[in-house]
Write a protein that holds these residues in place. Structure first.
Motif, PDB file in Angstrom:
ATOM      1  N   GLU A  40     -22.425  -7.041  -8.208  1.00  0.00           N
ATOM      2  CA  GLU A  40     -23.477  -6.355  -7.446  1.00  0.00           C
ATOM      3  C   GLU A  40     -23.066  -4.918  -7.122  1.00  0.00           C
ATOM      4  OE1 GLU A  40     -25.281 -10.368  -5.250  1.00  0.00           O
ATOM      5  OE2 GLU A  40     -24.089  -8.929  -4.107  1.00  0.00           O
ATOM      6  N   VAL A  41     -21.793  -4.716  -6.820  1.00  0.00           N
ATOM      7  CA  VAL A  41     -21.299  -3.364  -6.586  1.00  0.00           C
ATOM      8  C   VAL A  41     -21.440  -2.528  -7.857  1.00  0.00           C
ATOM      9  CG1 VAL A  41     -19.268  -1.960  -6.041  1.00  0.00           C
ATOM     10  CG2 VAL A  41     -19.691  -4.071  -4.771  1.00  0.00           C
ATOM     11  N   LEU A  42     -21.075  -3.127  -8.998  1.00  0.00           N
ATOM     12  CA  LEU A  42     -21.178  -2.408 -10.272  1.00  0.00           C
ATOM     13  C   LEU A  42     -22.631  -2.031 -10.573  1.00  0.00           C
ATOM     14  CD1 LEU A  42     -18.771  -4.588 -12.467  1.00  0.00           C
ATOM     15  CD2 LEU A  42     -18.271  -2.366 -11.420  1.00  0.00           C
ATOM     16  N   VAL A  56     -11.940  -6.001 -15.756  1.00  0.00           N
ATOM     17  CA  VAL A  56     -10.757  -5.727 -14.927  1.00  0.00           C
ATOM     18  C   VAL A  56     -11.073  -6.006 -13.460  1.00  0.00           C
ATOM     19  CG1 VAL A  56      -9.241  -3.892 -14.046  1.00  0.00           C
ATOM     20  CG2 VAL A  56      -9.724  -4.050 -16.502  1.00  0.00           C
ATOM     21  N   SER A  57     -12.250  -5.598 -13.002  1.00  0.00           N
ATOM     22  CA  SER A  57     -12.622  -5.807 -11.597  1.00  0.00           C
ATOM     23  C   SER A  57     -12.775  -7.295 -11.277  1.00  0.00           C
ATOM     24  CB  SER A  57     -13.922  -5.058 -11.273  1.00  0.00           C
ATOM     25  OG  SER A  57     -15.051  -5.673 -11.863  1.00  0.00           O
ATOM     26  N   ALA A 107     -12.961   4.548 -10.601  1.00  0.00           N
ATOM     27  CA  ALA A 107     -11.808   3.659 -10.431  1.00  0.00           C
ATOM     28  C   ALA A 107     -11.560   3.391  -8.952  1.00  0.00           C
ATOM     29  CB  ALA A 107     -10.569   4.277 -11.069  1.00  0.00           C
ATOM     30  N   GLY A 108     -11.746   4.411  -8.115  1.00  0.00           N
ATOM     31  CA  GLY A 108     -11.540   4.257  -6.677  1.00  0.00           C
ATOM     32  C   GLY A 108     -12.527   3.301  -6.049  1.00  0.00           C
ATOM     33  N   VAL A 109     -13.801   3.420  -6.442  1.00  0.00           N
ATOM     34  CA  VAL A 109     -14.828   2.522  -5.913  1.00  0.00           C
ATOM     35  C   VAL A 109     -14.533   1.079  -6.300  1.00  0.00           C
ATOM     36  CG1 VAL A 109     -17.266   1.868  -6.112  1.00  0.00           C
ATOM     37  CG2 VAL A 109     -16.644   4.262  -5.788  1.00  0.00           C
ATOM     38  N   ILE A 110     -14.171   0.854  -7.557  1.00  0.00           N
ATOM     39  CA  ILE A 110     -13.875  -0.500  -8.034  1.00  0.00           C
ATOM     40  C   ILE A 110     -12.663  -1.074  -7.304  1.00  0.00           C
ATOM     41  CG2 ILE A 110     -13.063  -1.840 -10.012  1.00  0.00           C
ATOM     42  CD1 ILE A 110     -14.852  -0.122 -11.775  1.00  0.00           C
TER      43      ILE A 110
END
Length: 261
Positions: A40-42, A56-57, A107-110
């Motif tokens: 959902e974040v993605l 990866v996440s 990358a930071g958000v993930i």
């Protein structure tokens, strides 16, 4: 409203037996919920849910959620964090290989989302591993605060709590939700003691109820930033997994911090 009620009944019919039974079914369910929440974040960030960074996440979230005894085959428990570090490094290397199509900000958000979601569901599972009443204590704080705030806010709410983030929330609803949770959990703690000291646990309940509401506002702020109404559509009438577990993701790690989990 009818759709919302039907979804709630079906979800509880699945969820309640899982938390009662506990064990590996609850762990697997937590991992699945964590991966969905990560997706959902993605989606909110307009990233593909099937891609290198997405995989990866999902691995990172699963690694953080799994209990320590599921990782006994590894050389040491510290490998959990070393493995997480390697996954973050892979994301950073991906920023080089993708040549600005996947950025350091991405990358930071993930990474932040993996920690936020992974640790929340990890301590959800850890609470059940202690006993059912500890997990139920944490979940009742979330459920009663949310329900009390909604009902009292609809009836008495006049003063907006955070109009720029969540326009429907009011101070009256927020206070009412916390008071409701504190009173009902006082009865619960008297019948099913959790932690040390009745008065101390009542004070802790009040604090956790407030923190749970801040968890709700954190997720509302996230949605507001990305311009979406709900984090997902998997729960008709309720939105996504993040919409339903936002408060829990804050409350459960805090229960660990104060030594209850």
């Amino acid at each position: 409203m009818k759709t919302r009620i039907i979804t709630a009944v079906v979800a509880l019919a699945i969820f309640i037996p899982l938390i009662i039974y506990g064990g590996w079914p609850l762990t697997v369910a937590a991992v699945v919920l964590g991966i969905i929440a990560m997706s959902e974040v993605l989606v909110m960030k307009r990233m593909f849910v099937i891609s290198f960074e997405a995989i990866v996440s999902y691995l990172g979230v699963a690694l953080l959620i799994l209990p320590d005894n599921w990782l006994d085959f590894l050389p040491s428990v510290a490998t959990r964090w070393f493995g997480f570090y390697l996954l973050v490094v892979l994301l950073l290397l991906h920023t080089v290989l993708r040549k600005q199509r996947f950025t350091f900000d991405d990358a930071g958000v993930i990474t932040l989302a993996m920690l936020y979601i992974g640790m929340g569901f990890h301590y959800f599972v850890a609470a059940r591993a202690i006993n059912f009443q500890t997990l139920l204590y944490g979940m009742l704080i979330v459920w009663i605060t949310d329900s009390g705030a909604y009902l009292i806010g609809r009836k008495l709410g006049k003063n907006k709590l955070a109009p720029k983030i969540s326009p429907n929330k009011t101070w009256e609803g927020s206070i009412g939700g916390t008071v409701s949770a504190t009173i009902i959990l006082a009865i619960y703690l008297y019948l099913f003691p959790v932690g040390d000291g009745f008065v101390t646990m009542i004070i802790l309940t009040l604090i956790l109820s407030i923190m749970g509401q801040l968890g709700d506002l954190i997720e509302s702020s996230l949605k507001r930033y990305y311009g979406v109404k709900d984090s997902g559509k998997i729960l008709p009438g309720h939105g996504g997994i993040l919409d339903r577990f936002d408060s829990m993701l804050i409350v459960m790690p805090l229960l660990h911090m104060v030594g209850i989990i």
